[in-house]
Scaffold this motif. Structure first.
Motif, mmCIF file in Angstrom:
data_model
loop_
_atom_site.group_PDB
_atom_site.id
_atom_site.type_symbol
_atom_site.label_atom_id
_atom_site.label_comp_id
_atom_site.label_asym_id
_atom_site.label_seq_id
_atom_site.Cartn_x
_atom_site.Cartn_y
_atom_site.Cartn_z
ATOM 1 N N TYR B 97 28.284 -11.423 40.050
ATOM 2 C CA TYR B 97 29.394 -11.285 39.061
ATOM 3 C C TYR B 97 29.367 -11.113 37.918
ATOM 4 C CZ TYR B 97 34.185 -12.504 37.140
ATOM 5 O OH TYR B 97 35.149 -12.863 36.122
ATOM 6 N N SER B 103 33.481 -8.362 37.714
ATOM 7 C CA SER B 103 33.496 -7.854 39.240
ATOM 8 C C SER B 103 32.573 -8.168 39.264
ATOM 9 C CB SER B 103 33.625 -5.885 39.449
ATOM 10 O OG SER B 103 32.604 -5.714 38.136
ATOM 11 N N THR B 104 32.300 -8.893 41.092
ATOM 12 C CA THR B 104 30.695 -8.768 41.967
ATOM 13 C C THR B 104 30.510 -7.419 42.548
ATOM 14 O OG1 THR B 104 31.849 -10.839 42.341
ATOM 15 C CG2 THR B 104 30.099 -10.029 43.811
#
Lengths: 191, 191
Positions: B97, B103-104
């Motif tokens: 992450y 965002s991952t």
């Protein structure tokens, strides 16, 4: 470049008909010593050409480009393949289709890292259909910078990339030129 | 590392409260000479530690890592942030992450480039919350390789990354340690 051709013959894998996998020295694992030789070779070829900046594209172009940049004494800018949160303002961008990945990505370069007075050496790991190089050239044109040459680590000479670039009068200097894959074997252009 | 701290003070931009933009020498434009100094500094610190491979993550880790790899005489592997068509078989992968990008992403390393006998130096451009480093460590653990140390170009010491890594007994060597951003100014840890 003999050292590079030997390495391709030893460690490259031909997948399917047209993909050369060189992930143990260039695209995933990197051999820093070979990258230094490659960078020095680009620098030698483009010495006295007044290069002010090198432009490449993430990720596999970065290693050869930084060694060329070190040898030429110029900064390296790498185009990013997508926007990140800290990189949003004042970007040049263009779309590039990858035949290998079968997808289109947007490449971007911040406007502050290309100037009208720049004399640019483009460097990339592969030249096949020329789409990435054409995208980088388009961005340099938008910036009104001069593209002095295109330095390529591995060229697939049986694809249209070189022709497309030469038709627009760009000089292409490739360190290894592959004529064909014959029964899974790499055959180089005889020069 | 004085040269790096001076460069951060001169060219870094603090955005919002917690983001340091160093895109004119590390994250977008790269200063090859500074990267060489950085690589040499890592190599000096980890000399005689039996490092066999450097592991980093695309794209901004690559330049410092290849110079460290050159100085230490070892290959560099960069984790990719997504799968590509030519890189599908036998991968270690884990999710990371990014607080910066919110965002991952999945990072992957081919199994053939990590061995049980490897003594790994991890290198990354930033250490903040430690998520990327933890992801790389997890992959090395899966490969049963030994992580000897974590070399970081710029550490945000006010975030939890170093603490998380030290709690698991990993040695962290950061070339610039930022204590705080005060009124848009970078303040380094006094050592």
């Amino acid at each position: 470049m003999k050292e590079l051709e030997e390495r391709i013959l030893r460690d490259g894998n031909v997948l399917g008909g047209e993909v050369l996998k060189v992930d143990n020295f260039l695209n995933h694992q990197i051999d820093p010593k070979l990258m230094q030789s490659i960078g020095n070779e680009f620098a030698k070829h483009y010495a006295n050409k007044g290069i002010t900046r090198i432009v490449t594209i993430e990720s596999s172009g970065i290693a050869p480009a930084v060694f060329a940049g070190l040898a030429l004494g110029v900064p390296v800018v790498f185009a990013r393949k997508q926007k990140s949160l800290t990189l949003t303002d004042d970007l040049y961008s263009t779309d590039v289709y990858s035949f290998t990945k079968k997808s289109t990505s947007t490449i971007v370069i911040s406007k502050k890292f290309l100037e009208k007075t720049d004399r640019i050496l483009l460097i990339d790991d592969f030249l096949a259909n020329g789409q990435a190089a054409k995208g980088l050239i388009k961005i340099c044109q938008e910036a009104q910078a001069t593209v002095v040459g295109v330095g390529i680590v591995i060229e697939k000479s049986f694809q249209v990339g070189r022709q497309l670039l030469e038709e627009e009068n760009y000089e292409v200097y490739s360190l290894a030129r592959i004529r064909a894959f014959e029964e899974g074997q790499v055959k180089f252009v005889e020069e």
